[in-house]
Design a protein around this motif. Structure first.
Motif, PDB file in Angstrom:
ATOM      1  N   LEU A   3       8.498   7.036   4.373  1.00  0.00           N
ATOM      2  CA  LEU A   3       8.115   5.650   4.580  1.00  0.00           C
ATOM      3  C   LEU A   3       9.100   4.981   5.525  1.00  0.00           C
ATOM      4  CD1 LEU A   3       7.358   4.681   0.855  1.00  0.00           C
ATOM      5  CD2 LEU A   3       5.729   5.466   2.584  1.00  0.00           C
ATOM      6  N   TYR A   5      11.336   1.601   6.268  1.00  0.00           N
ATOM      7  CA  TYR A   5      11.945   0.551   5.462  1.00  0.00           C
ATOM      8  C   TYR A   5      12.632  -0.489   6.339  1.00  0.00           C
ATOM      9  CZ  TYR A   5      11.266   4.060   1.837  1.00  0.00           C
ATOM     10  OH  TYR A   5      10.722   4.989   0.995  1.00  0.00           O
ATOM     11  N   HIS A 191       2.548  -6.115   7.830  1.00  0.00           N
ATOM     12  CA  HIS A 191       3.855  -5.868   7.220  1.00  0.00           C
ATOM     13  C   HIS A 191       3.768  -6.185   5.739  1.00  0.00           C
ATOM     14  CE1 HIS A 191       8.119  -5.487   6.881  1.00  0.00           C
ATOM     15  NE2 HIS A 191       8.374  -6.771   6.744  1.00  0.00           N
ATOM     16  N   LEU A 192       4.562  -5.456   4.936  1.00  0.00           N
ATOM     17  CA  LEU A 192       4.614  -5.664   3.494  1.00  0.00           C
ATOM     18  C   LEU A 192       6.017  -6.048   3.061  1.00  0.00           C
ATOM     19  CD1 LEU A 192       2.584  -2.519   2.318  1.00  0.00           C
ATOM     20  CD2 LEU A 192       1.749  -4.874   2.477  1.00  0.00           C
ATOM     21  N   HIS A 193       6.090  -6.958   2.099  1.00  0.00           N
ATOM     22  CA  HIS A 193       7.348  -7.288   1.439  1.00  0.00           C
ATOM     23  C   HIS A 193       7.247  -6.906  -0.034  1.00  0.00           C
ATOM     24  CE1 HIS A 193       9.103 -10.473   4.413  1.00  0.00           C
ATOM     25  NE2 HIS A 193       9.431  -9.249   4.720  1.00  0.00           N
ATOM     26  N   THR A 194       8.370  -6.479  -0.602  1.00  0.00           N
ATOM     27  CA  THR A 194       8.402  -6.045  -1.996  1.00  0.00           C
ATOM     28  C   THR A 194       9.590  -6.671  -2.716  1.00  0.00           C
ATOM     29  OG1 THR A 194       9.807  -4.098  -1.634  1.00  0.00           O
ATOM     30  CG2 THR A 194       7.452  -3.815  -1.276  1.00  0.00           C
ATOM     31  N   TYR A 211       4.811  -0.475  -8.783  1.00  0.00           N
ATOM     32  CA  TYR A 211       5.006  -0.055  -7.396  1.00  0.00           C
ATOM     33  C   TYR A 211       4.687   1.417  -7.189  1.00  0.00           C
ATOM     34  CZ  TYR A 211       6.843  -4.437  -5.592  1.00  0.00           C
ATOM     35  OH  TYR A 211       6.959  -5.741  -5.175  1.00  0.00           O
ATOM     36  N   VAL A 215       2.484   2.109  -3.954  1.00  0.00           N
ATOM     37  CA  VAL A 215       3.056   2.810  -2.806  1.00  0.00           C
ATOM     38  C   VAL A 215       2.271   4.080  -2.511  1.00  0.00           C
ATOM     39  CG1 VAL A 215       5.097   4.033  -1.966  1.00  0.00           C
ATOM     40  CG2 VAL A 215       5.349   1.812  -3.106  1.00  0.00           C
ATOM     41  N   HIS A 219       0.085   4.293   0.976  1.00  0.00           N
ATOM     42  CA  HIS A 219       0.494   5.337   1.926  1.00  0.00           C
ATOM     43  C   HIS A 219      -0.658   6.305   2.183  1.00  0.00           C
ATOM     44  CE1 HIS A 219       3.146   8.066   4.053  1.00  0.00           C
ATOM     45  NE2 HIS A 219       2.775   9.047   3.246  1.00  0.00           N
ATOM     46  N   TRP A 227       7.877  -1.174   4.896  1.00  0.00           N
ATOM     47  CA  TRP A 227       8.011  -1.701   3.544  1.00  0.00           C
ATOM     48  C   TRP A 227       9.302  -2.517   3.545  1.00  0.00           C
ATOM     49  CZ3 TRP A 227       4.389  -0.711  -0.351  1.00  0.00           C
ATOM     50  CH2 TRP A 227       3.433   0.252  -0.055  1.00  0.00           C
ATOM     51  N   HIS A 229      11.977  -4.569   1.894  1.00  0.00           N
ATOM     52  CA  HIS A 229      12.535  -4.807   0.563  1.00  0.00           C
ATOM     53  C   HIS A 229      13.226  -6.175   0.571  1.00  0.00           C
ATOM     54  CE1 HIS A 229      11.642  -0.784  -0.950  1.00  0.00           C
ATOM     55  NE2 HIS A 229      11.862  -0.405   0.288  1.00  0.00           N
ATOM     56  N   PHE A 248      11.275   4.557  -3.774  1.00  0.00           N
ATOM     57  CA  PHE A 248       9.993   4.525  -3.091  1.00  0.00           C
ATOM     58  C   PHE A 248       9.618   5.900  -2.547  1.00  0.00           C
ATOM     59  CE2 PHE A 248       8.264   0.113  -2.136  1.00  0.00           C
ATOM     60  CZ  PHE A 248       8.826  -0.458  -3.258  1.00  0.00           C
TER      61      PHE A 248
END
Length: 254
Positions: A3, A5, A191-194, A211, A215, A219, A227, A229, A248
């Motif tokens: 992934l 990050y 875009h992703l925020h976690t 998660y 995830v 994916h 991803w 963070h 992750f």
């Protein structure tokens, strides 16, 4: 790393830390990009081998949903777009603004008109505008506090220069169907925020978001973006970031 990050500076680069050392450490930990980086720190981030992913635009509270803001706000965002393009930053984050008693349907229509005015600047600069939905507990009265708001805006605009920044933490706080949101809208999610929910802490097993399932499914569905963070570390920020990235990666193991 399977992934990609990214880490936002606001929650990981703590006061008193040496930026150059911090950037070297997170790059060594497997992080590929940083977010919301102050101009003074960008050279150090790039020297460490990190991409600078985005820049926050103005208007989180007094936003695009209010026509009275457009005369000043749209030129400010256009300036942020030009500066991002000139500095090779691919995304500018934009916001609805607070509700202030306005009907959401009206606010969405006003936002749509404002974004249409911004798209030519984004196209010229080679920048993607990323519209962020926020929960209205942490951001009291924020209007775009549902996934529907951002997805409808992106579908209506229909441009590759306007996508959604989907923050899993924020949408979990608002009771959204995370898996459905993500799998049905990957084409318009940039875009992703976690973060862990409900405390915006480390997204481990003691918080409320699954998660592991998210995830693996996202994916598998073909998401190739970052991803991000965006949680608040309780200890060493770099150590916790490393632990989270390793976690992750483990979600993809059979």
């Amino acid at each position: 790393m399977n992934l990609r990050y990214s880490l936002p500076d606001w929650c990981f680069l703590k006061k008193g830390m040496d930026p150059a050392e911090y950037y070297r450490r997170i790059r060594a930990a497997g992080c590929e990009a940083v977010e919301m980086v102050a101009p003074a720190n960008r050279a150090a981030a790039r020297a460490a081998g990190l991409k600078i992913l985005n820049h926050p635009g103005p208007g989180m509270k007094a936003g695009l949903n209010n026509p009275a803001n457009h005369a000043s706000l749209i030129p400010e965002i256009e300036k942020a777009i030009r500066e991002a393009g000139a500095d090779r930053i691919p995304q500018v984050i934009i916001f609805s603004g607070n509700r202030s008693g306005q009907d959401d349907k009206e606010g969405l229509a006003v936002c749509t008109g404002a974004v249409r005015r911004l798209i030519p600047s984004a196209e010229e600069a080679g920048v993607t505008l990323v519209f962020e939905m926020l929960n209205s507990f942490d951001h009291v009265d924020y209007q775009a506090d549902s996934s529907r708001y951002g997805f409808e805006l992106a579908r209506e605009i229909g441009s590759p220069h306007l996508k959604v920044l989907y923050d899993i933490y924020h949408m979990h706080r608002m009771g959204e169907d995370l898996m459905s949101d993500l799998l049905n809208n990957l084409d318009i999610i940039a875009h992703l925020h976690t973060a862990g929910s409900p405390k915006r802490d480390f997204p481990g097993g003691s918080q409320g978001i699954d998660y592991g399932s998210i995830v693996a499914a996202v994916h598998k569905a073909g998401y190739k973006g970052f991803w991000g963070h965006e949680f608040k570390p309780s200890g060493d920020p770099v150590l916790e970031a490393r632990m989270d990235m390793e976690q992750f990666e483990g979600f993809l193991q059979p």
